[in-house]
Design a protein around this motif. Sequence first.
Motif, PDB file in Angstrom:
ATOM      1  N   ILE A  68       0.862  -1.178   0.000  1.00 30.52           N
ATOM      2  CA  ILE A  68       0.000   0.000   0.000  1.00 30.52           C
ATOM      3  C   ILE A  68       0.899   1.227   0.000  1.00 30.52           C
ATOM      4  O   ILE A  68       1.590   1.502   0.984  1.00 30.52           O
ATOM      5  CB  ILE A  68      -0.926   0.051   1.234  1.00 30.52           C
ATOM      6  N   ASP A  69       0.916   1.966  -1.104  1.00 29.05           N
ATOM      7  CA  ASP A  69       1.676   3.214  -1.195  1.00 29.05           C
ATOM      8  C   ASP A  69       0.759   4.365  -0.775  1.00 29.05           C
ATOM      9  O   ASP A  69      -0.353   4.504  -1.308  1.00 29.05           O
ATOM     10  CB  ASP A  69       2.147   3.443  -2.633  1.00 29.05           C
ATOM     11  N   PHE A  70       1.214   5.195   0.156  1.00 25.65           N
ATOM     12  CA  PHE A  70       0.385   6.318   0.598  1.00 25.65           C
ATOM     13  C   PHE A  70       1.274   7.453   1.095  1.00 25.65           C
ATOM     14  O   PHE A  70       2.505   7.312   1.201  1.00 25.65           O
ATOM     15  CB  PHE A  70      -0.593   5.865   1.683  1.00 25.65           C
ATOM     16  N   ASP A  71       0.663   8.594   1.370  1.00 30.04           N
ATOM     17  CA  ASP A  71       1.418   9.703   1.954  1.00 30.04           C
ATOM     18  C   ASP A  71       0.493  10.569   2.786  1.00 30.04           C
ATOM     19  O   ASP A  71      -0.733  10.494   2.660  1.00 30.04           O
ATOM     20  CB  ASP A  71       2.135  10.530   0.875  1.00 30.04           C
ATOM     21  N   TRP A 132      -2.691   4.646  -5.333  1.00 29.04           N
ATOM     22  CA  TRP A 132      -3.021   3.455  -6.119  1.00 29.04           C
ATOM     23  C   TRP A 132      -2.447   3.561  -7.537  1.00 29.04           C
ATOM     24  O   TRP A 132      -2.040   2.563  -8.113  1.00 29.04           O
ATOM     25  CB  TRP A 132      -4.527   3.266  -6.222  1.00 29.04           C
ATOM     26  N   ASN A 133      -2.416   4.776  -8.087  1.00 31.53           N
ATOM     27  CA  ASN A 133      -2.001   4.956  -9.470  1.00 31.53           C
ATOM     28  C   ASN A 133      -0.537   5.351  -9.624  1.00 31.53           C
ATOM     29  O   ASN A 133       0.126   4.932 -10.571  1.00 31.53           O
ATOM     30  CB  ASN A 133      -2.885   6.007 -10.160  1.00 31.53           C
ATOM     31  N   THR A 134      -0.012   6.146  -8.711  1.00 31.13           N
ATOM     32  CA  THR A 134       1.341   6.678  -8.877  1.00 31.13           C
ATOM     33  C   THR A 134       2.349   6.091  -7.904  1.00 31.13           C
ATOM     34  O   THR A 134       3.501   6.515  -7.885  1.00 31.13           O
ATOM     35  CB  THR A 134       1.336   8.213  -8.719  1.00 31.13           C
ATOM     36  N   GLY A 135       1.939   5.134  -7.110  1.00 27.74           N
ATOM     37  CA  GLY A 135       2.854   4.550  -6.135  1.00 27.74           C
ATOM     38  C   GLY A 135       3.934   3.698  -6.788  1.00 27.74           C
ATOM     39  O   GLY A 135       3.722   3.093  -7.842  1.00 27.74           O
ATOM     40  N   THR A 136       5.067   3.634  -6.129  1.00 27.66           N
ATOM     41  CA  THR A 136       6.186   2.827  -6.626  1.00 27.66           C
ATOM     42  C   THR A 136       5.804   1.360  -6.759  1.00 27.66           C
ATOM     43  O   THR A 136       6.292   0.653  -7.649  1.00 27.66           O
ATOM     44  CB  THR A 136       7.391   2.953  -5.671  1.00 27.66           C
ATOM     45  N   ALA A 139       2.322  -2.082  -9.263  1.00 25.31           N
ATOM     46  CA  ALA A 139       2.199  -3.407  -9.894  1.00 25.31           C
ATOM     47  C   ALA A 139       1.929  -4.511  -8.886  1.00 25.31           C
ATOM     48  O   ALA A 139       1.418  -5.577  -9.247  1.00 25.31           O
ATOM     49  CB  ALA A 139       3.459  -3.722 -10.701  1.00 25.31           C
ATOM     50  N   ILE A 140       2.281  -4.265  -7.620  1.00 19.91           N
ATOM     51  CA  ILE A 140       2.100  -5.319  -6.604  1.00 19.91           C
ATOM     52  C   ILE A 140       1.346  -4.786  -5.385  1.00 19.91           C
ATOM     53  O   ILE A 140       1.537  -5.262  -4.266  1.00 19.91           O
ATOM     54  CB  ILE A 140       3.456  -5.923  -6.167  1.00 19.91           C
ATOM     55  N   ASP A 141       0.464  -3.781  -5.614  1.00 16.35           N
ATOM     56  CA  ASP A 141      -0.281  -3.281  -4.455  1.00 16.35           C
ATOM     57  C   ASP A 141      -1.572  -4.074  -4.271  1.00 16.35           C
ATOM     58  O   ASP A 141      -1.935  -4.914  -5.090  1.00 16.35           O
ATOM     59  CB  ASP A 141      -0.515  -1.767  -4.552  1.00 16.35           C
ATOM     60  N   ILE A 142      -2.287  -3.763  -3.196  1.00 20.04           N
ATOM     61  CA  ILE A 142      -3.456  -4.550  -2.793  1.00 20.04           C
ATOM     62  C   ILE A 142      -4.751  -3.982  -3.347  1.00 20.04           C
ATOM     63  O   ILE A 142      -5.838  -4.465  -3.022  1.00 20.04           O
ATOM     64  CB  ILE A 142      -3.509  -4.638  -1.251  1.00 20.04           C
ATOM     65  N   TYR A 148     -10.318  -1.325  -4.832  1.00 16.44           N
ATOM     66  CA  TYR A 148      -9.961   0.050  -5.202  1.00 16.44           C
ATOM     67  C   TYR A 148      -9.356   0.069  -6.605  1.00 16.44           C
ATOM     68  O   TYR A 148      -8.358  -0.623  -6.856  1.00 16.44           O
ATOM     69  CB  TYR A 148      -8.947   0.628  -4.219  1.00 16.44           C
ATOM     70  N   PRO A 149      -9.895   0.858  -7.528  1.00 18.21           N
ATOM     71  CA  PRO A 149      -9.296   0.964  -8.865  1.00 18.21           C
ATOM     72  C   PRO A 149      -7.905   1.588  -8.772  1.00 18.21           C
ATOM     73  O   PRO A 149      -7.673   2.480  -7.950  1.00 18.21           O
ATOM     74  CB  PRO A 149     -10.258   1.897  -9.615  1.00 18.21           C
ATOM     75  N   ASP A 150      -6.995   1.142  -9.622  1.00 18.78           N
ATOM     76  CA  ASP A 150      -5.655   1.733  -9.629  1.00 18.78           C
ATOM     77  C   ASP A 150      -5.487   2.736 -10.768  1.00 18.78           C
ATOM     78  O   ASP A 150      -4.385   3.135 -11.115  1.00 18.78           O
ATOM     79  CB  ASP A 150      -4.576   0.658  -9.695  1.00 18.78           C
ATOM     80  N   THR A 151      -6.612   3.188 -11.334  1.00 21.99           N
ATOM     81  CA  THR A 151      -6.560   4.179 -12.413  1.00 21.99           C
ATOM     82  C   THR A 151      -6.380   5.596 -11.881  1.00 21.99           C
ATOM     83  O   THR A 151      -6.089   6.524 -12.637  1.00 21.99           O
ATOM     84  CB  THR A 151      -7.845   4.135 -13.244  1.00 21.99           C
ATOM     85  N   ALA A 152      -6.570   5.782 -10.570  1.00 19.89           N
ATOM     86  CA  ALA A 152      -6.385   7.099  -9.956  1.00 19.89           C
ATOM     87  C   ALA A 152      -6.055   6.923  -8.487  1.00 19.89           C
ATOM     88  O   ALA A 152      -6.391   5.892  -7.879  1.00 19.89           O
ATOM     89  CB  ALA A 152      -7.633   7.954 -10.109  1.00 19.89           C
ATOM     90  N   ASN A 153      -5.376   7.911  -7.905  1.00 21.38           N
ATOM     91  CA  ASN A 153      -5.112   7.901  -6.473  1.00 21.38           C
ATOM     92  C   ASN A 153      -6.383   8.230  -5.696  1.00 21.38           C
ATOM     93  O   ASN A 153      -7.278   8.916  -6.200  1.00 21.38           O
ATOM     94  CB  ASN A 153      -4.033   8.932  -6.116  1.00 21.38           C
ATOM     95  N   SER A 154      -6.459   7.749  -4.455  1.00 21.46           N
ATOM     96  CA  SER A 154      -7.501   8.198  -3.527  1.00 21.46           C
ATOM     97  C   SER A 154      -6.912   9.383  -2.778  1.00 21.46           C
ATOM     98  O   SER A 154      -5.965   9.220  -2.001  1.00 21.46           O
ATOM     99  CB  SER A 154      -7.866   7.081  -2.547  1.00 21.46           C
ATOM    100  N   THR A 155      -7.436  10.578  -3.021  1.00 22.76           N
ATOM    101  CA  THR A 155      -6.780  11.764  -2.475  1.00 22.76           C
ATOM    102  C   THR A 155      -7.785  12.831  -2.081  1.00 22.76           C
ATOM    103  O   THR A 155      -8.919  12.859  -2.582  1.00 22.76           O
ATOM    104  CB  THR A 155      -5.780  12.343  -3.500  1.00 22.76           C
ATOM    105  N   GLY A 156      -7.366  13.711  -1.140  1.00 29.30           N
ATOM    106  CA  GLY A 156      -8.172  14.860  -0.755  1.00 29.30           C
ATOM    107  C   GLY A 156      -9.207  14.606   0.308  1.00 29.30           C
ATOM    108  O   GLY A 156     -10.099  15.430   0.515  1.00 29.30           O
ATOM    109  N   ALA A 157      -9.132  13.470   1.015  1.00 28.35           N
ATOM    110  CA  ALA A 157     -10.145  13.155   2.024  1.00 28.35           C
ATOM    111  C   ALA A 157      -9.534  12.368   3.183  1.00 28.35           C
ATOM    112  O   ALA A 157      -8.379  11.940   3.129  1.00 28.35           O
ATOM    113  CB  ALA A 157     -11.291  12.368   1.396  1.00 28.35           C
TER     114      ALA A 157
END
Length: 305
Positions: A68-71, A132-136, A139-142, A148-157
């Motif tokens: 899970i890539d996040f910030d 989900w979309n820009t994480g390093t 290719a191997i995220d959950i 969760y679609p990996d076509t875009a990040n979950s952001t702003g909430a």
Amino acid sequence: MPDLVTLTDLKTYLWPGETITKWDTILPAIISAVSEQIEREIGCSIARAFYTAKAGLSFVVTALNNKIDFDEGGAALVGTVTIGTYTGATLATAIAAAMNAAVGKTFTYTCVYSTTLGTFTIAAGSNFTIRWNTGTNKAIDISNLCGYPDTANSTGAKTYTSYRVGDEGKASGRGSSLLFLPAWPIISVISVVDKDAVAFTEGDDEDYVISPGPACFALQLNEGVWEKGSGNFTVNYLAGYATVPADIVLVAYELIARKWKTMKEQGWGESGRTFPDGSSSSVNADGALTKSQMGILAKYKRPIL
């Protein structure tokens, strides 16, 4: 199976501009019954869902889907979910544990699985981003495993809820170029594997494409045919409508209103009613679809080929 309409929206349809609560205990049951009736007529679940869990909603985490890539507004953070087989509830716990164990994180994360909706909700006390979309480790995220679609990040909430997650599809080859999947329209395919563990790749210059046209209810081989058999292909994929089409919603409102009126007037089992002035009306208490409603739903059904 999620309901096709909400109680709030239904009440706005039935009683626009009014606040009525006396039917709040019975209407949800009618909503669920009508939603099931409509989806039976169409032949599949309408709402968008990921079909990625093993039979019986068992979630298998491997080294190929455990990141899970996040910030939190700064440096990239990585959570690693422990490899294993989970239920929805135990996977939610494992996701929260992975994010809370990430080096450099400051927020406290929670993850909850809804057994009713089949969704995961990841949350924190402040806004954060899941990459989900820009994480390093895209290719191997959950992402796909937990909806969760990996076509875009979950952001702003502070909170992000996934699409519903269902069992991966079992498709039966018919000895033709088309492989029909249990749910449609097909949005994207994660993997296709046959009974001998042979994988197929999507693409115009690869093994298959999603087809045909806007209906998107099958996978079409670019050459040859899908081997004939019963449930001999396992497919992980995303299918369904992100928003329930407006004409389906209208059919749901009409059926719910009819069932509610019949119940309110205590007309169960009646096919019609005669009034003191000699006039009569049709009750249609069985809730059967009208020709007009069947015509609307027909365009969402998979063609018989």
